[in-house]
Design a protein around this motif. Structure first.
Motif, PDB file in Angstrom:
ATOM      1  N   PRO A 248      35.335  38.917  71.106  1.00  0.00           N
ATOM      2  CA  PRO A 248      36.165  39.597  72.116  1.00  0.00           C
ATOM      3  C   PRO A 248      36.439  38.745  73.354  1.00  0.00           C
ATOM      4  CG  PRO A 248      34.430  41.051  71.318  1.00  0.00           C
ATOM      5  CD  PRO A 248      34.116  39.680  70.801  1.00  0.00           C
ATOM      6  N   GLY A 249      35.608  37.726  73.578  1.00  0.00           N
ATOM      7  CA  GLY A 249      35.723  36.887  74.771  1.00  0.00           C
ATOM      8  C   GLY A 249      34.335  36.470  75.202  1.00  0.00           C
ATOM      9  N   VAL A 250      34.149  36.238  76.487  1.00  0.00           N
ATOM     10  CA  VAL A 250      32.831  35.894  77.016  1.00  0.00           C
ATOM     11  C   VAL A 250      32.060  37.186  77.283  1.00  0.00           C
ATOM     12  CG1 VAL A 250      31.561  34.766  78.874  1.00  0.00           C
ATOM     13  CG2 VAL A 250      33.704  33.770  78.051  1.00  0.00           C
ATOM     14  N   LEU A 258      33.212  40.208  79.736  1.00  0.00           N
ATOM     15  CA  LEU A 258      33.517  39.784  81.109  1.00  0.00           C
ATOM     16  C   LEU A 258      34.988  39.398  81.133  1.00  0.00           C
ATOM     17  CD1 LEU A 258      30.337  37.576  81.652  1.00  0.00           C
ATOM     18  CD2 LEU A 258      30.715  39.907  82.486  1.00  0.00           C
ATOM     19  N   THR A 259      35.822  40.209  81.769  1.00  0.00           N
ATOM     20  CA  THR A 259      37.276  40.015  81.668  1.00  0.00           C
ATOM     21  C   THR A 259      37.828  39.022  82.672  1.00  0.00           C
ATOM     22  OG1 THR A 259      37.698  41.909  83.126  1.00  0.00           O
ATOM     23  CG2 THR A 259      37.616  42.337  80.753  1.00  0.00           C
ATOM     24  N   ASP A 260      37.131  38.789  83.768  1.00  0.00           N
ATOM     25  CA  ASP A 260      37.706  37.976  84.840  1.00  0.00           C
ATOM     26  C   ASP A 260      36.595  37.146  85.482  1.00  0.00           C
ATOM     27  OD1 ASP A 260      39.287  36.895  86.777  1.00  0.00           O
ATOM     28  OD2 ASP A 260      39.884  38.789  87.696  1.00  0.00           O
ATOM     29  N   LEU A 261      36.678  35.825  85.328  1.00  0.00           N
ATOM     30  CA  LEU A 261      35.634  34.944  85.839  1.00  0.00           C
ATOM     31  C   LEU A 261      36.245  33.779  86.598  1.00  0.00           C
ATOM     32  CD1 LEU A 261      33.404  34.667  82.627  1.00  0.00           C
ATOM     33  CD2 LEU A 261      32.799  35.926  84.701  1.00  0.00           C
ATOM     34  N   SER A 262      35.522  33.280  87.564  1.00  0.00           N
ATOM     35  CA  SER A 262      35.915  32.044  88.244  1.00  0.00           C
ATOM     36  C   SER A 262      35.133  30.891  87.625  1.00  0.00           C
ATOM     37  CB  SER A 262      35.597  32.132  89.739  1.00  0.00           C
ATOM     38  OG  SER A 262      34.188  32.165  89.939  1.00  0.00           O
ATOM     39  N   ALA A 263      35.580  29.670  87.894  1.00  0.00           N
ATOM     40  CA  ALA A 263      34.870  28.495  87.385  1.00  0.00           C
ATOM     41  C   ALA A 263      33.432  28.480  87.902  1.00  0.00           C
ATOM     42  CB  ALA A 263      35.613  27.223  87.806  1.00  0.00           C
ATOM     43  N   VAL A 297      42.669  30.183  82.211  1.00  0.00           N
ATOM     44  CA  VAL A 297      42.300  29.975  80.812  1.00  0.00           C
ATOM     45  C   VAL A 297      41.918  31.334  80.238  1.00  0.00           C
ATOM     46  CG1 VAL A 297      40.774  28.788  79.194  1.00  0.00           C
ATOM     47  CG2 VAL A 297      41.433  27.669  81.340  1.00  0.00           C
ATOM     48  N   HIS A 298      42.475  31.662  79.080  1.00  0.00           N
ATOM     49  CA  HIS A 298      42.211  32.943  78.444  1.00  0.00           C
ATOM     50  C   HIS A 298      41.474  32.716  77.126  1.00  0.00           C
ATOM     51  CE1 HIS A 298      45.150  35.076  81.092  1.00  0.00           C
ATOM     52  NE2 HIS A 298      45.699  33.876  81.103  1.00  0.00           N
ATOM     53  N   ILE A 299      40.316  33.323  76.983  1.00  0.00           N
ATOM     54  CA  ILE A 299      39.569  33.298  75.726  1.00  0.00           C
ATOM     55  C   ILE A 299      39.711  34.687  75.130  1.00  0.00           C
ATOM     56  CG2 ILE A 299      37.319  32.953  74.636  1.00  0.00           C
ATOM     57  CD1 ILE A 299      36.587  31.163  77.011  1.00  0.00           C
ATOM     58  N   ILE A 300      40.478  34.809  74.041  1.00  0.00           N
ATOM     59  CA  ILE A 300      40.848  36.134  73.551  1.00  0.00           C
ATOM     60  C   ILE A 300      40.498  36.300  72.073  1.00  0.00           C
ATOM     61  CG2 ILE A 300      42.687  36.397  75.248  1.00  0.00           C
ATOM     62  CD1 ILE A 300      44.704  35.736  73.108  1.00  0.00           C
ATOM     63  N   ASP A 301      40.481  37.547  71.659  1.00  0.00           N
ATOM     64  CA  ASP A 301      40.103  37.908  70.294  1.00  0.00           C
ATOM     65  C   ASP A 301      41.315  37.806  69.378  1.00  0.00           C
ATOM     66  OD1 ASP A 301      39.046  38.961  67.993  1.00  0.00           O
ATOM     67  OD2 ASP A 301      38.014  40.617  68.992  1.00  0.00           O
ATOM     68  N   GLY A 302      41.346  36.759  68.557  1.00  0.00           N
ATOM     69  CA  GLY A 302      42.463  36.561  67.647  1.00  0.00           C
ATOM     70  C   GLY A 302      42.506  37.545  66.507  1.00  0.00           C
ATOM     71  N   ARG A 303      41.486  38.379  66.368  1.00  0.00           N
ATOM     72  CA  ARG A 303      41.464  39.387  65.319  1.00  0.00           C
ATOM     73  C   ARG A 303      42.270  40.630  65.699  1.00  0.00           C
ATOM     74  NH1 ARG A 303      35.054  39.742  65.186  1.00  0.00           N
ATOM     75  NH2 ARG A 303      35.612  40.042  67.389  1.00  0.00           N
ATOM     76  N   GLY A 319      40.617  39.922  76.590  1.00  0.00           N
ATOM     77  CA  GLY A 319      39.669  38.843  76.468  1.00  0.00           C
ATOM     78  C   GLY A 319      39.162  38.477  77.840  1.00  0.00           C
ATOM     79  N   THR A 320      38.724  37.245  77.986  1.00  0.00           N
ATOM     80  CA  THR A 320      38.203  36.749  79.258  1.00  0.00           C
ATOM     81  C   THR A 320      39.192  35.796  79.893  1.00  0.00           C
ATOM     82  OG1 THR A 320      35.918  36.905  78.466  1.00  0.00           O
ATOM     83  CG2 THR A 320      36.333  35.448  80.341  1.00  0.00           C
ATOM     84  N   MET A 321      39.511  36.003  81.147  1.00  0.00           N
ATOM     85  CA  MET A 321      40.350  35.095  81.899  1.00  0.00           C
ATOM     86  C   MET A 321      39.467  34.315  82.884  1.00  0.00           C
ATOM     87  SD  MET A 321      43.772  35.651  84.228  1.00  0.00           S
ATOM     88  CE  MET A 321      42.965  36.528  85.553  1.00  0.00           C
TER      89      MET A 321
END
Length: 325
Positions: A248-250, A258-263, A297-303, A319-321
């Motif tokens: 689903p993401g991070v 976790l939908t929204d994160l900073s570096a 950067v978006h880490i998303i669920d390709g399913r 996902g997580t941005m």
């Protein structure tokens, strides 16, 4: 959340309308949306408009892998989404993986894959298979799907236009820093020249890139696709880097998304051990890109069908941005 805006409280929220279409498609196993009322279609389009305007003319680098690459229905969804992004004025660039396909080809040849610290050991024979599978079978399947969906895709490897120069990866043992593992023709990026990608973008083509680089003696190198996507996003000064995954993401330690994160927050997750295992290379590439000027950067669920469109062109987090600032 990725964004927001006003909407008529007497009408369903646009994000719910988008979800309704997807759920209906899954239930009916078809892409016909004639059952959606015209007013609801207009609501969906109106929600996407601010994002289309915001990202018009901007480059989006997409790492394509996981289930989205092996499930036929998700393959078609992905191709249609990439074409739609191009048609509304964004500039998608696709970097693909192909681990399962490589493993399948090696098995058919009676050769078993060997991994050290999650990295495929790539001898000369394995490298030939990697090139054949990635630059041949996998890449041309993606190019074909995008072209059938109405786009104009062109396949590239890191050799084309001298794009990806590489050197042999030095893999340090995770437990003994004084020890190095020889993983064969696995590459570490020396430099990326994006000229050929930019030329294709200017002519309205969609580049589809296999993560293969070349060395100073013309030897080929197999490079992690997440790393290639991240570095390419940096040199293209991309607006976004999108990494399709099978998660689903991070997730935090409790398993919550976790939908929204900073570096800076990502650094903290590394430090406390929240991030580990197979997510590490993706997060490392994402973090490098975010710190090097890629706005998000978006880490998303390709399913999830059409998760890429939902993440980019709506205010729904799929996902997580990771934000650069």
């Amino acid at each position: 959340m990725q964004g927001g805006g006003s909407y008529n409280l007497r009408q369903p929220h646009p994000r719910l309308l988008i979800q309704r279409i997807i759920m209906s498609q899954e239930a009916q196993h078809q892409t016909d949306v004639s059952h959606i009322a015209p007013r609801e279609k207009a609501e969906i389009l109106s929600q996407a408009l601010p994002y289309i305007r915001k990202y018009h003319g901007k480059t989006i680098v997409i790492k394509y892998g996981g289930n989205a690459m092996t499930d036929p229905a998700l393959q078609q969804d992905f191709a249609e989404d990439v074409v739609l992004l191009k048609l509304v004025g964004l500039n998608p660039v696709v970097v693909h993986g192909g681990g399962p396909q490589i493993e399948g080809a090696l098995s058919r040849l009676g050769k078993k894959g060997h991994f050290i610290q999650g990295m495929r050991v790539t001898d000369e024979e394995t490298m030939e298979v990697v090139e054949w599978v990635l630059a041949g079978q996998v890449q041309q399947d993606i190019v074909g799907l995008i072209n059938v969906a109405g786009g104009k895709a062109v396949g590239l490897t890191g050799r084309d236009g001298g794009m990806i120069r590489a050197k042999k990866l030095k893999m340090v043992d995770k437990d003994d820093p004084a020890k190095e593992h020889d993983v064969g023709q696995v590459g570490d990026i020396v430099s990326i020249d994006p000229s050929v990608v930019k030329a294709l973008q200017d002519d309205q083509f969609i580049p589809v890139i296999s993560p293969i680089g070349f060395g100073e003696h013309n030897e080929s190198y197999n490079i992690n696709a997440d790393v290639v996507a991240g570095k390419l996003a940096e040199v293209l000064k991309a607006e976004k880097l999108v990494l399709l995954t099978n998660t689903p993401g991070v997730l935090d330690k409790a398993g919550n998304l976790l939908t929204d994160l900073s570096a800076r927050e990502i650094d903290g997750l590394f430090a406390d051990g929240t991030l580990s295992g197979g997510m590490l290379p993706k997060i490392a590439s994402a973090l490098d890109a975010a710190k090097s000027g890629v706005n998000a950067v978006h880490i998303i669920d390709g399913r999830v069908p059409h998760s890429m469109l939902l993440e980019i062109l709506s205010d729904q987090a799929y996902g997580t941005m990771i934000r650069s600032h």
